[in-house]
Design a protein around this motif. Structure first.
Motif, mmCIF file in Angstrom:
data_model
loop_
_atom_site.group_PDB
_atom_site.id
_atom_site.type_symbol
_atom_site.label_atom_id
_atom_site.label_comp_id
_atom_site.label_asym_id
_atom_site.label_seq_id
_atom_site.Cartn_x
_atom_site.Cartn_y
_atom_site.Cartn_z
ATOM 1 N N UNK A 51 7.100 51.151 -2.469
ATOM 2 C CA UNK A 51 7.455 50.530 -3.742
ATOM 3 C C UNK A 51 8.252 49.247 -3.504
ATOM 4 N N UNK A 52 9.148 49.258 -2.522
ATOM 5 C CA UNK A 52 9.918 48.056 -2.180
ATOM 6 C C UNK A 52 8.987 46.910 -1.781
ATOM 7 N N UNK A 53 8.036 47.232 -0.919
ATOM 8 C CA UNK A 53 7.134 46.192 -0.403
ATOM 9 C C UNK A 53 6.210 45.626 -1.484
ATOM 10 N N UNK A 54 5.973 46.394 -2.532
ATOM 11 C CA UNK A 54 5.112 45.934 -3.628
ATOM 12 C C UNK A 54 5.924 45.464 -4.842
ATOM 13 N N UNK A 55 7.244 45.442 -4.698
ATOM 14 C CA UNK A 55 8.129 45.125 -5.826
ATOM 15 C C UNK A 55 7.761 43.804 -6.508
ATOM 16 N N UNK A 56 7.550 42.753 -5.742
ATOM 17 C CA UNK A 56 7.227 41.429 -6.316
ATOM 18 C C UNK A 56 5.922 41.478 -7.103
ATOM 19 N N UNK A 57 4.958 42.242 -6.604
ATOM 20 C CA UNK A 57 3.670 42.349 -7.309
ATOM 21 C C UNK A 57 3.841 43.089 -8.637
ATOM 22 N N UNK A 58 4.641 44.170 -8.632
ATOM 23 C CA UNK A 58 4.917 44.878 -9.889
ATOM 24 C C UNK A 58 5.624 43.943 -10.862
ATOM 25 N N UNK A 59 6.614 43.212 -10.375
ATOM 26 C CA UNK A 59 7.370 42.295 -11.236
ATOM 27 C C UNK A 59 6.454 41.220 -11.822
ATOM 28 N N UNK A 60 5.523 40.715 -11.019
ATOM 29 C CA UNK A 60 4.577 39.704 -11.492
ATOM 30 C C UNK A 60 3.694 40.239 -12.618
ATOM 31 N N UNK A 61 3.488 41.543 -12.620
ATOM 32 C CA UNK A 61 2.685 42.187 -13.674
ATOM 33 C C UNK A 61 3.551 42.631 -14.852
ATOM 34 N N UNK A 62 4.850 42.349 -14.776
ATOM 35 C CA UNK A 62 5.759 42.708 -15.864
ATOM 36 C C UNK A 62 6.169 44.161 -15.872
ATOM 37 N N UNK A 63 6.065 44.820 -14.727
ATOM 38 C CA UNK A 63 6.392 46.246 -14.645
ATOM 39 C C UNK A 63 7.730 46.474 -13.950
ATOM 40 N N UNK A 64 8.452 47.452 -14.435
ATOM 41 C CA UNK A 64 9.734 47.869 -13.875
ATOM 42 C C UNK A 64 9.507 49.148 -13.077
ATOM 43 N N UNK A 65 10.138 49.266 -11.910
ATOM 44 C CA UNK A 65 10.033 50.465 -11.086
ATOM 45 C C UNK A 65 11.342 51.244 -11.193
ATOM 46 N N UNK A 66 11.230 52.547 -11.444
ATOM 47 C CA UNK A 66 12.394 53.425 -11.478
ATOM 48 C C UNK A 66 12.072 54.670 -10.658
ATOM 49 N N UNK A 67 12.920 54.973 -9.687
ATOM 50 C CA UNK A 67 12.804 56.198 -8.915
ATOM 51 C C UNK A 67 13.853 57.196 -9.382
ATOM 52 N N UNK A 68 13.466 58.455 -9.502
ATOM 53 C CA UNK A 68 14.395 59.497 -9.951
ATOM 54 C C UNK A 68 14.321 60.696 -9.009
ATOM 55 N N UNK A 69 15.496 61.176 -8.616
ATOM 56 C CA UNK A 69 15.598 62.430 -7.865
ATOM 57 C C UNK A 69 16.874 63.134 -8.308
ATOM 58 N N UNK A 70 17.105 64.317 -7.760
ATOM 59 C CA UNK A 70 18.310 65.071 -8.102
ATOM 60 C C UNK A 70 19.492 64.696 -7.218
ATOM 61 N N UNK A 71 19.317 63.702 -6.360
ATOM 62 C CA UNK A 71 20.405 63.269 -5.490
ATOM 63 C C UNK A 71 21.531 62.620 -6.295
ATOM 64 N N UNK A 72 22.712 62.572 -5.689
ATOM 65 C CA UNK A 72 23.894 62.004 -6.337
ATOM 66 C C UNK A 72 23.817 60.476 -6.401
#
Length: 155
Positions: A51-72
């Protein structure tokens, strides 16, 4: 798995810095919501890096990335810093959002049954509806699949 076309469950969770982040903060944008088992484990690290490596491509498409886990929050802070993650990580220690998105499930590993996060990805459209959903995804492939879907929506 929640059905495509259904309204995405609303949530507010703390990010890696302890700030509250709500799904409603991103109204009018596509949101790629990915659920993963645990910070700093091999599969979750590979997935976050993809997801990090594709971050710029997602941003160029107007998409936000959110990761969720039960970690603190602290675990997310350390994981994001070590892996140089430019996207949002949210902490769901109470597992409320994990359950709302139906990713907190019974899992079997080496014959042992336990509860845990099933690695899953949802794409939420600009109107807050689930546009795509994948469950039991491969860590390295999930970002590419989500990006291909997001790109196809913008054509």
């Amino acid at each position: 798995m929640l059905e495509v076309g259904s309204v995405a469950p609303a949530f507010t969770l703390p990010d890696k810095d302890g700030n509250s982040v709500s799904l409603s903060d991103f109204a009018g944008k596509k949101v790629v919501l990915y659920f993963y088992p645990k910070d700093s484990t091999p599969g979750c690290t590979r997935q976050a890096q993809a997801f990090r490596d594709a971050f710029a491509q997602f941003a160029a498409e107007g998409a936000v990335i959110i990761g969720i886990s039960k970690d603190s929050v602290k675990s997310h802070f350390n994981f994001a810093a070590k892996q140089e993650l430019p996207f949002i990580l949210l902490s769901d220690t109470e597992k409320e959002v994990l359950q709302a998105y139906e990713v907190w499930q019974e899992k079997k590993l080496y014959g042992k049954v336990s509860m845990g996060v099933v690695r899953s990805v949802y794409v939420i459209d600009e109107d807050g509806k689930i546009a795509a959903a994948w469950t039991k995804v491969k860590p390295e492939q999930s970002a590419a699949d989500a990006l291909a879907f997001v790109c196809s929506c913008n054509k």
